[in-house]
Write a protein that holds these residues in place. Structure first.
Motif, PDB file in Angstrom:
ATOM      1  N   GLN A  75      34.505  10.113  21.968  1.00  0.00           N
ATOM      2  CA  GLN A  75      35.131   9.625  21.073  1.00  0.00           C
ATOM      3  C   GLN A  75      35.843   8.264  21.676  1.00  0.00           C
ATOM      4  N   LEU A  76      36.242   8.335  23.169  1.00  0.00           N
ATOM      5  CA  LEU A  76      36.884   7.420  23.719  1.00  0.00           C
ATOM      6  C   LEU A  76      35.938   6.391  24.553  1.00  0.00           C
ATOM      7  N   LYS A  77      34.833   6.917  24.772  1.00  0.00           N
ATOM      8  CA  LYS A  77      34.075   6.068  25.482  1.00  0.00           C
ATOM      9  C   LYS A  77      34.432   5.992  27.052  1.00  0.00           C
ATOM     10  N   VAL A  78      35.405   6.969  27.605  1.00  0.00           N
ATOM     11  CA  VAL A  78      36.092   7.035  29.046  1.00  0.00           C
ATOM     12  C   VAL A  78      35.246   8.172  29.740  1.00  0.00           C
ATOM     13  N   PRO A  79      34.646   8.085  30.975  1.00  0.00           N
ATOM     14  CA  PRO A  79      33.781   9.283  31.474  1.00  0.00           C
ATOM     15  C   PRO A  79      35.094  10.213  31.813  1.00  0.00           C
ATOM     16  N   PHE A  80      34.672  11.358  31.801  1.00  0.00           N
ATOM     17  CA  PHE A  80      35.810  12.423  32.084  1.00  0.00           C
ATOM     18  C   PHE A  80      35.841  12.376  33.746  1.00  0.00           C
ATOM     19  N   PRO A  81      37.006  12.439  34.270  1.00  0.00           N
ATOM     20  CA  PRO A  81      37.025  12.186  35.573  1.00  0.00           C
ATOM     21  C   PRO A  81      36.635  13.497  36.553  1.00  0.00           C
ATOM     22  N   HIS A  82      35.388  13.720  36.456  1.00  0.00           N
ATOM     23  CA  HIS A  82      34.918  14.808  37.173  1.00  0.00           C
ATOM     24  C   HIS A  82      35.642  14.726  38.997  1.00  0.00           C
ATOM     25  N   HIS A  83      35.617  13.780  39.338  1.00  0.00           N
ATOM     26  CA  HIS A  83      35.935  13.155  40.846  1.00  0.00           C
ATOM     27  C   HIS A  83      37.266  13.606  41.042  1.00  0.00           C
ATOM     28  N   LEU A  84      38.216  13.678  39.958  1.00  0.00           N
ATOM     29  CA  LEU A  84      39.605  14.212  40.288  1.00  0.00           C
ATOM     30  C   LEU A  84      39.668  15.680  40.202  1.00  0.00           C
ATOM     31  N   CYS A  85      38.699  16.495  39.778  1.00  0.00           N
ATOM     32  CA  CYS A  85      38.695  18.167  39.419  1.00  0.00           C
ATOM     33  C   CYS A  85      38.724  18.559  40.814  1.00  0.00           C
ATOM     34  N   LEU A  86      39.608  19.579  40.905  1.00  0.00           N
ATOM     35  CA  LEU A  86      40.006  20.330  42.259  1.00  0.00           C
ATOM     36  C   LEU A  86      39.042  21.468  41.999  1.00  0.00           C
ATOM     37  N   MET A  87      38.787  21.978  40.864  1.00  0.00           N
ATOM     38  CA  MET A  87      37.817  23.371  40.854  1.00  0.00           C
ATOM     39  C   MET A  87      37.696  23.563  39.174  1.00  0.00           C
ATOM     40  N   GLU A  88      36.683  24.329  38.791  1.00  0.00           N
ATOM     41  CA  GLU A  88      36.418  24.847  37.677  1.00  0.00           C
ATOM     42  C   GLU A  88      37.060  26.285  37.439  1.00  0.00           C
ATOM     43  N   ILE A  89      37.664  26.512  36.334  1.00  0.00           N
ATOM     44  CA  ILE A  89      38.264  27.770  35.925  1.00  0.00           C
ATOM     45  C   ILE A  89      37.402  28.674  35.136  1.00  0.00           C
ATOM     46  N   ASP A  90      37.134  29.667  35.482  1.00  0.00           N
ATOM     47  CA  ASP A  90      35.950  30.357  34.828  1.00  0.00           C
ATOM     48  C   ASP A  90      36.485  31.842  34.281  1.00  0.00           C
ATOM     49  N   GLY A  91      37.815  32.199  34.383  1.00  0.00           N
ATOM     50  CA  GLY A  91      38.402  33.273  33.725  1.00  0.00           C
ATOM     51  C   GLY A  91      39.748  33.514  33.936  1.00  0.00           C
ATOM     52  N   TYR A  92      40.179  34.702  33.644  1.00  0.00           N
ATOM     53  CA  TYR A  92      41.569  34.943  33.651  1.00  0.00           C
ATOM     54  C   TYR A  92      41.961  36.399  34.055  1.00  0.00           C
ATOM     55  N   VAL A  93      42.907  36.501  34.727  1.00  0.00           N
ATOM     56  CA  VAL A  93      43.143  38.207  35.080  1.00  0.00           C
ATOM     57  C   VAL A  93      44.503  38.429  34.308  1.00  0.00           C
ATOM     58  N   LEU A  94      44.539  39.170  33.458  1.00  0.00           N
ATOM     59  CA  LEU A  94      45.845  39.380  32.582  1.00  0.00           C
ATOM     60  C   LEU A  94      46.452  40.626  33.242  1.00  0.00           C
ATOM     61  N   HIS A  95      47.700  40.429  33.704  1.00  0.00           N
ATOM     62  CA  HIS A  95      48.344  41.402  34.053  1.00  0.00           C
ATOM     63  C   HIS A  95      49.524  41.988  32.963  1.00  0.00           C
ATOM     64  N   SER A  96      49.727  43.081  33.006  1.00  0.00           N
ATOM     65  CA  SER A  96      51.038  43.636  32.395  1.00  0.00           C
ATOM     66  C   SER A  96      52.066  44.205  33.464  1.00  0.00           C
ATOM     67  N   ASN A  97      52.875  45.341  32.991  1.00  0.00           N
ATOM     68  CA  ASN A  97      53.717  45.674  34.191  1.00  0.00           C
ATOM     69  C   ASN A  97      52.873  46.404  35.364  1.00  0.00           C
ATOM     70  N   ASP A  98      52.001  47.355  34.883  1.00  0.00           N
ATOM     71  CA  ASP A  98      51.160  47.830  36.050  1.00  0.00           C
ATOM     72  C   ASP A  98      49.729  48.142  35.722  1.00  0.00           C
ATOM     73  N   GLN A  99      49.211  47.175  34.714  1.00  0.00           N
ATOM     74  CA  GLN A  99      47.613  47.289  34.627  1.00  0.00           C
ATOM     75  C   GLN A  99      47.131  45.939  34.682  1.00  0.00           C
ATOM     76  N   GLU A 100      45.972  45.621  35.197  1.00  0.00           N
ATOM     77  CA  GLU A 100      45.364  44.132  34.890  1.00  0.00           C
ATOM     78  C   GLU A 100      43.912  44.325  34.415  1.00  0.00           C
ATOM     79  N   ILE A 101      43.518  43.141  33.948  1.00  0.00           N
ATOM     80  CA  ILE A 101      41.934  43.341  33.331  1.00  0.00           C
ATOM     81  C   ILE A 101      41.384  41.730  33.465  1.00  0.00           C
ATOM     82  N   PHE A 102      40.112  41.699  33.883  1.00  0.00           N
ATOM     83  CA  PHE A 102      39.633  40.433  34.084  1.00  0.00           C
ATOM     84  C   PHE A 102      39.225  39.960  32.414  1.00  0.00           C
ATOM     85  N   LEU A 103      39.325  38.697  32.251  1.00  0.00           N
ATOM     86  CA  LEU A 103      38.733  38.228  30.965  1.00  0.00           C
ATOM     87  C   LEU A 103      37.965  36.975  31.052  1.00  0.00           C
TER      88      LEU A 103
END
Ligand SMILES: Cc1cc2nc3c(=O)[nH]c(=O)nc-3n(C[C@H](O)[C@H](O)[C@H](O)COP(=O)(O)OP(=O)(O)OC[C@H]3O[C@@H](n4cnc5c(N)ncnc54)[C@H](O)[C@@H]3O)c2cc1C
Length: 420
Positions: A75-103
């Motif tokens: 839409q803007l014809k501007v290359p996405f700045p991949h050279h600035l990216c430090l890493m790709e985020i490929d998921g989340y670990v959700l924590h409650s008080n004493d449980q956790e799950i990978f999503l």
């Protein structure tokens, strides 16, 4: 407003106030559309901060979510700045008080980068397109029948229409509230800090964001985001402060994730370096009118509860440009075209609010542990949690797909196990 201004003027003068993602996207889209449509647009972008040399910052964790690469490139014809990216985020670990799950499970990952570098990159793209950019702050406005005068701290500009892309800047919001019916959105506050690995221990933190829904009544959520060389930690709530950040950092679940890391502040200081920012938590009132329109955070046009703030600011900036170039800049034009273009975001706000309240109460009552236990057995709950945490789906769709008899029974069963 002068009815003639509602028609297509051959030459439109636009002042964009704010050079964050919303303002730069709007300026770039105006420039592209004017070339495509063969109409003249004289665009001026005002940005009061200096991102070059990292003199000033916009508070942000710096995770850019899809479809941002697509919006920039197509839409803007501007290359996405991949050279600035430090890493790709490929998921989340959700924590409650004493449980956790990978999503995990999205087709498209998000990218973590340094937000100040992204802001500098977008402003450079504006300058390279030949759009006049002024390193000045807008300090006042006057609306006239035939135009708007924008006063900056160094001069004044005449415009046909003003785009408010000033985020949650309180001075800018009061400037518009003085001169129009605009009222800024409500906001949550957020504290941010930075941790680095302990000297001598080369720890790989992985590629997941750790998201926390603590039972603390004043902390709505917290997150630890890997940024390759360091971790960014943030908490949010109605009025979070430095003490609440320390409370969060000392929570055993958080300590477990942060073992091998220490704060990035002065060696002799107990206190981690702290920064403060705000998230909009409601839609602004009268965020458009004759000769003005707000985009991004200033409009409160962001997904409720869980952000994608930069992506949505870019999207709404593009939509404001499409309205101005295609339909004009009267209140009616914004009502007939800008409002429906953002229908999906606006319609989802009440669902986001319900999910936010549900998450707050489930956490405070200690039931989030049960939800996570139920999610381990139920792919439907797991996918709903992933969509909510990653913001990859509309809350309306998440509620539709997860609020069924099977999922509710699974959660009730997990809650009752707690008491048996
Ligand atoms: C702690 C925190 C973490 C976040 N993390 C993320 C994240 O990881 N990913 C994500 O997508 N979103 C994140 N967000 C949200 C995101 O930062 C915003 O939604 C997004 O930046 C909004 O863009 P914007 O262009 O509307 O406003 P902003 O980015 O706030 O930009 C507004 C710009 O306007 C300028 N300005 C203001 N007033 C004036 C004036 N009068 N004259 C000239 N210039 C002016 C400011 O200097 C600023 O540069 C986070 C927010 C916070 C508070």
């Amino acid at each position: 407003m002068d009815p003639a201004a509602d028609e297509y003027p051959e030459h439109v003068r636009v002042v964009v106030i704010g050079g964050g993602p919303g303002g730069t996207a709007c300026a770039l889209a105006l420039n592209r559309l004017s070339a495509e449509m063969g109409r003249q647009a004289h665009i001026t972008l005002l940005e009061g901060k200096q991102f070059k040399g990292e003199r000033h910052y916009n508070q942000c964790v710096g995770v850019l979510a899809p479809p941002l690469p697509d919006l920039l490139e197509n839409q803007l014809k501007v290359p996405f700045p991949h050279h600035l990216c430090l890493m790709e985020i490929d998921g989340y670990v959700l924590h409650s008080n004493d449980q956790e799950i990978f999503l995990g499970g999205a087709d498209e990952n998000s990218f973590a980068l340094r937000r100040v570098q992204f802001d500098e990159y977008m402003l450079d793209a504006v300058i390279q397109c030949g759009i006049p950019m002024s390193s000045a702050r807008a300090v006042d406005l006057e609306f006239h029948n035939d135009g708007v005068t924008v006063y900056t701290d160094s001069s004044s500009l005449e415009a046909d229409v003003v785009v408010g892309a000033f985020g949650l800047d309180e001075g800018s919001a009061s400037m518009f509230a003085r001169t129009t019916a605009y009222r800024p959105p409500h906001a949550l506050s957020s504290i941010v800090t930075k941790y680095v690995s302990n000297p001598g221990s080369e720890v790989d933190f992985g590629t997941h964001i750790h998201a926390f829904l603590p039972s603390h009544p004043k902390i709505e959520f917290g997150a630890i985001t890997p940024k390759c060389t360091h971790l960014t930690i943030n908490i949010a709530g109605k009025a979070v402060d430095a003490d609440l950040m320390i409370t969060f950092l000392n929570h055993p679940e958080v300590q477990a994730v942060l073992s091998n890391f220490e704060h990035a502040g002065a060696m002799d200081s107990e206190q981690p370096p702290l920064f403060k920012g705000r998230f909009p938590s409601s839609l602004a009132h009268h965020y458009y009118g004759d000769r003005y329109v707000m985009v991004g955070d200033a409009a409160g046009l962001v997904r409720a509860f869980k952000g994608k703030g930069a992506t949505t600011a870019v999207l709404t900036g593009i939509r404001a440009a499409e309205t101005i170039m295609g339909h004009g800049f009267s209140e009616r034009a914004f009502h007939d075209y800008f409002l429906p273009a953002n229908h999906e975001i606006i319609e989802d706000l009440p669902y986001g609010r319900i999910m936010r309240l549900a998450a707050i109460y489930l956490s405070r009552l200690g039931y989030m542990d049960a939800v996570i236990r139920a999610a381990r057995q139920s792919p439907e709950i797991r996918s709903a949690l992933y969509d909510a945490v990653s913001a990859h789906a509309l809350y309306k769709d998440i509620m539709k797909s997860s609020l069924n008899r099977k999922s509710i029974l699974a959660v009730i069963q997990a809650i009752s196990q707690k008491y048996t």
